[in-house]
Each structure stands twice: as structure tokens, then as C-alpha cells.
Motif scaffolding. Structure first.
Motif, PDB file in Angstrom:
ATOM      1  N   LEU A   1       0.837  -1.210   0.000  1.00 20.99           N
ATOM      2  CA  LEU A   1       0.000   0.000   0.000  1.00 20.99           C
ATOM      3  C   LEU A   1       0.873   1.262   0.000  1.00 20.99           C
ATOM      4  N   ILE A   2       1.907   1.241   0.849  1.00 18.39           N
ATOM      5  CA  ILE A   2       2.820   2.394   0.918  1.00 18.39           C
ATOM      6  C   ILE A   2       3.515   2.586  -0.419  1.00 18.39           C
ATOM      7  N   ASP A   3       3.954   1.487  -1.010  1.00 17.53           N
ATOM      8  CA  ASP A   3       4.630   1.554  -2.303  1.00 17.53           C
ATOM      9  C   ASP A   3       3.674   2.059  -3.389  1.00 17.53           C
ATOM     10  N   ASP A   4       2.441   1.547  -3.389  1.00 13.62           N
ATOM     11  CA  ASP A   4       1.437   2.003  -4.365  1.00 13.62           C
ATOM     12  C   ASP A   4       1.132   3.490  -4.179  1.00 13.62           C
ATOM     13  N   ASN A   5       1.024   3.872  -2.898  1.00 18.64           N
ATOM     14  CA  ASN A   5       0.746   5.285  -2.600  1.00 18.64           C
ATOM     15  C   ASN A   5       1.894   6.174  -3.085  1.00 18.64           C
ATOM     16  N   ARG A   6       3.135   5.732  -2.801  1.00 13.95           N
ATOM     17  CA  ARG A   6       4.315   6.496  -3.229  1.00 13.95           C
ATOM     18  C   ARG A   6       4.350   6.609  -4.750  1.00 13.95           C
ATOM     19  N   ARG A   7       4.065   5.473  -5.429  1.00 13.63           N
ATOM     20  CA  ARG A   7       4.084   5.436  -6.889  1.00 13.63           C
ATOM     21  C   ARG A   7       2.998   6.359  -7.457  1.00 13.63           C
ATOM     22  N   SER A   8       1.774   6.273  -6.905  1.00 12.14           N
ATOM     23  CA  SER A   8       0.682   7.111  -7.420  1.00 12.14           C
ATOM     24  C   SER A   8       0.946   8.587  -7.106  1.00 12.14           C
ATOM     25  N   SER A   9       1.550   8.845  -5.919  1.00 12.19           N
ATOM     26  CA  SER A   9       1.912  10.231  -5.585  1.00 12.19           C
ATOM     27  C   SER A   9       2.952  10.772  -6.567  1.00 12.19           C
ATOM     28  N   LEU A  10       3.933   9.927  -6.881  1.00 12.55           N
ATOM     29  CA  LEU A  10       4.968  10.330  -7.832  1.00 12.55           C
ATOM     30  C   LEU A  10       4.369  10.576  -9.217  1.00 12.55           C
ATOM     31  N   GLN A  11       3.464   9.682  -9.636  1.00 14.01           N
ATOM     32  CA  GLN A  11       2.814   9.866 -10.942  1.00 14.01           C
ATOM     33  C   GLN A  11       1.973  11.145 -10.945  1.00 14.01           C
ATOM     34  N   LEU A  12       1.252  11.355  -9.838  1.00 14.33           N
ATOM     35  CA  LEU A  12       0.431  12.560  -9.732  1.00 14.33           C
ATOM     36  C   LEU A  12       1.304  13.815  -9.754  1.00 14.33           C
ATOM     37  N   ARG A  13       2.438  13.773  -9.036  1.00 13.16           N
ATOM     38  CA  ARG A  13       3.372  14.897  -9.006  1.00 13.16           C
ATOM     39  C   ARG A  13       3.924  15.174 -10.412  1.00 13.16           C
ATOM     40  N   GLU A  14       4.294  14.078 -11.130  1.00 16.04           N
ATOM     41  CA  GLU A  14       4.814  14.230 -12.489  1.00 16.04           C
ATOM     42  C   GLU A  14       3.749  14.798 -13.424  1.00 16.04           C
ATOM     43  N   LYS A  15       2.518  14.274 -13.277  1.00 12.25           N
ATOM     44  CA  LYS A  15       1.422  14.769 -14.110  1.00 12.25           C
ATOM     45  C   LYS A  15       1.139  16.243 -13.807  1.00 12.25           C
ATOM     46  N   THR A  16       1.168  16.600 -12.533  1.00 10.77           N
ATOM     47  CA  THR A  16       0.948  17.991 -12.129  1.00 10.77           C
ATOM     48  C   THR A  16       2.045  18.887 -12.701  1.00 10.77           C
ATOM     49  N   GLU A  17       3.282  18.400 -12.620  1.00 14.53           N
ATOM     50  CA  GLU A  17       4.420  19.175 -13.143  1.00 14.53           C
ATOM     51  C   GLU A  17       4.298  19.363 -14.664  1.00 14.53           C
ATOM     52  N   ARG A  18       3.926  18.283 -15.365  1.00 11.34           N
ATOM     53  CA  ARG A  18       3.721  18.385 -16.819  1.00 11.34           C
ATOM     54  C   ARG A  18       2.604  19.379 -17.128  1.00 11.34           C
ATOM     55  N   SER A  19       1.521  19.288 -16.385  1.00  9.83           N
ATOM     56  CA  SER A  19       0.386  20.192 -16.594  1.00  9.83           C
ATOM     57  C   SER A  19       0.782  21.640 -16.316  1.00  9.83           C
ATOM     58  N   ARG A  20       1.576  21.828 -15.241  1.00  6.15           N
ATOM     59  CA  ARG A  20       2.040  23.178 -14.900  1.00  6.15           C
ATOM     60  C   ARG A  20       2.918  23.734 -16.008  1.00  6.15           C
ATOM     61  N   LYS A  21       3.851  22.916 -16.503  1.00  8.12           N
ATOM     62  CA  LYS A  21       4.740  23.363 -17.588  1.00  8.12           C
ATOM     63  C   LYS A  21       3.939  23.674 -18.850  1.00  8.12           C
ATOM     64  N   GLU A  22       2.957  22.811 -19.138  1.00 11.30           N
ATOM     65  CA  GLU A  22       2.122  23.033 -20.325  1.00 11.30           C
ATOM     66  C   GLU A  22       1.307  24.318 -20.165  1.00 11.30           C
ATOM     67  N   ALA A  23       0.775  24.551 -18.963  1.00 11.67           N
ATOM     68  CA  ALA A  23       0.006  25.781 -18.707  1.00 11.67           C
ATOM     69  C   ALA A  23       0.901  27.007 -18.857  1.00 11.67           C
ATOM     70  N   ILE A  24       2.123  26.913 -18.358  1.00 13.48           N
ATOM     71  CA  ILE A  24       3.071  28.027 -18.496  1.00 13.48           C
ATOM     72  C   ILE A  24       3.387  28.265 -19.968  1.00 13.48           C
ATOM     73  N   ARG A  25       3.587  27.190 -20.722  1.00 16.09           N
ATOM     74  CA  ARG A  25       3.882  27.299 -22.160  1.00 16.09           C
ATOM     75  C   ARG A  25       2.696  27.951 -22.889  1.00 16.09           C
ATOM     76  N   HIS A  26       1.478  27.515 -22.555  1.00 11.24           N
ATOM     77  CA  HIS A  26       0.289  28.094 -23.182  1.00 11.24           C
ATOM     78  C   HIS A  26       0.116  29.564 -22.795  1.00 11.24           C
ATOM     79  N   ALA A  27       0.378  29.873 -21.530  1.00 11.68           N
ATOM     80  CA  ALA A  27       0.262  31.268 -21.083  1.00 11.68           C
ATOM     81  C   ALA A  27       1.287  32.146 -21.801  1.00 11.68           C
ATOM     82  N   ALA A  28       2.504  31.636 -21.960  1.00 10.57           N
ATOM     83  CA  ALA A  28       3.544  32.398 -22.664  1.00 10.57           C
ATOM     84  C   ALA A  28       3.148  32.603 -24.121  1.00 10.57           C
ATOM     85  N   ARG A  29       2.610  31.552 -24.748  1.00 15.42           N
ATOM     86  CA  ARG A  29       2.167  31.651 -26.154  1.00 15.42           C
ATOM     87  C   ARG A  29       1.039  32.675 -26.276  1.00 15.42           C
ATOM     88  N   THR A  30       0.092  32.619 -25.340  1.00 18.17           N
ATOM     89  CA  THR A  30      -1.018  33.578 -25.345  1.00 18.17           C
ATOM     90  C   THR A  30      -0.502  34.995 -25.160  1.00 18.17           C
TER      91      THR A  30
END
Length: 147
Positions: free
Chosen positions: A33-62
Motif C-alpha cells: 500500500l505504501i509503495d502504491d501510494n508512493r508510486r501514485s503520488s509520484l505519478q500525480l506529481r509528475e502529471k501535475t508538473e507536466r500540466s504546470r509546464k504546459e500551462a506556463i507554455r500556453h500562457a507564454a504563447r497567449t
């Protein structure tokens, strides 16, 4: 049976094995459970980071598009202003040229007017001279006839 209750009493060997086996499975489940939680947290963090970078890229383009849109209008106004200023200078030169030409025409018309006046004065003088000559001629005839 709870884990603390199992620890507090002495169990027979087979029960002891079972409890240790249960504990191992519980522990491995918790670790899983701890390992699954860590893995899902890491995936969520990576997804959040990708989304943040994409939002920044879109904001800069706009922002770039907005700046280009605003600058495009400003640039067009600036070009139009320069063109208008150039036309104003050209018109000022043309007005000055026409002003000089008008002054020349005025000088010519004054000269013609003076010449016409002089012709009128000369014509009048000629008429006066002609009239005087006729008087003199008539007087000489009268004198010559009287004789």
C-alpha cells in the motif's frame, strides 16, 4: 484476533506460525500500500508538473500572441503616422512652390495692368494731341481763308 492480543499470550507453535504468517502478509500488504501510494503520488506529481509546464507554455504563447496583436496595431499606427508626416512635408513644399508661382503671376499681372494703363494714358494723350492738331489745323485754315 488482534496483533496486540496475539503478542500478549503464549501461543502454541502452529498458531505462532500462523500469526507470524499473518503478520508477514499484513506487513507486506502495508508495504505494498505504501509503495502504491508512493508510486501514485509520484505519478500525480509528475502529471501535475507536466500540466504546470504546459500551462506556463500556453500562457507564454497567449502573451506572445497578445503582444503581437497589440504591437501590430501600434506598428500600423506608427507607419501611418510616418506616411502622414511625409505627405504633410510634401504638401508644404507644394504650397510654397504654388505661393512663389502666385507671386510671379501677381507681378506679371501688375506689369500688364501698368502697361495697359500706360497704353490708356498714351491713347488719351494721342486723342488730346489729335484734337489739338485739329484745332491748330482749323485755326490755320481759318487764317488762310481769311486772307
Amino acid at each position: 484476533m488482534s496483533l496486540s492480543a496475539a503478542r500478549g499470550r503464549v501461543l502454541p507453535f502452529s498458531e505462532k506460525e500462523k500469526t507470524e504468517e499473518e503478520t508477514g502478509t499484513l506487513e507486506s500488504s502495508l508495504l505494498q500500500l505504501i509503495d502504491d501510494n508512493r508510486r501514485s503520488s509520484l505519478q500525480l506529481r509528475e502529471k501535475t508538473e507536466r500540466s504546470r509546464k504546459e500551462a506556463i507554455r500556453h500562457a507564454a504563447r497567449t502573451a506572445d500572441l497578445l503582444v503581437k496583436a497589440v504591437n501590430g496595431g501600434v506598428e500600423e499606427c506608427f507607419v501611418n503616422e510616418k506616411r502622414i508626416e511625409s505627405e504633410i512635408r510634401n504638401l508644404a513644399v507644394t504650397v510654397a512652390k504654388f505661393g512663389k508661382q502666385m507671386d510671379q503671376w501677381l507681378a506679371v499681372t501688375h506689369a500688364v495692368n501698368s502697361a495697359v494703363k500706360e497704353i490708356g494714358d498714351f491713347e488719351n494723350w494721342m486723342k488730346t494731341m489729335e484734337f489739338d492738331c485739329k484745332k491748330i489745323t482749323a485755326a490755320i485754315r481759318n487764317i488762310h481763308e481769311d486772307q
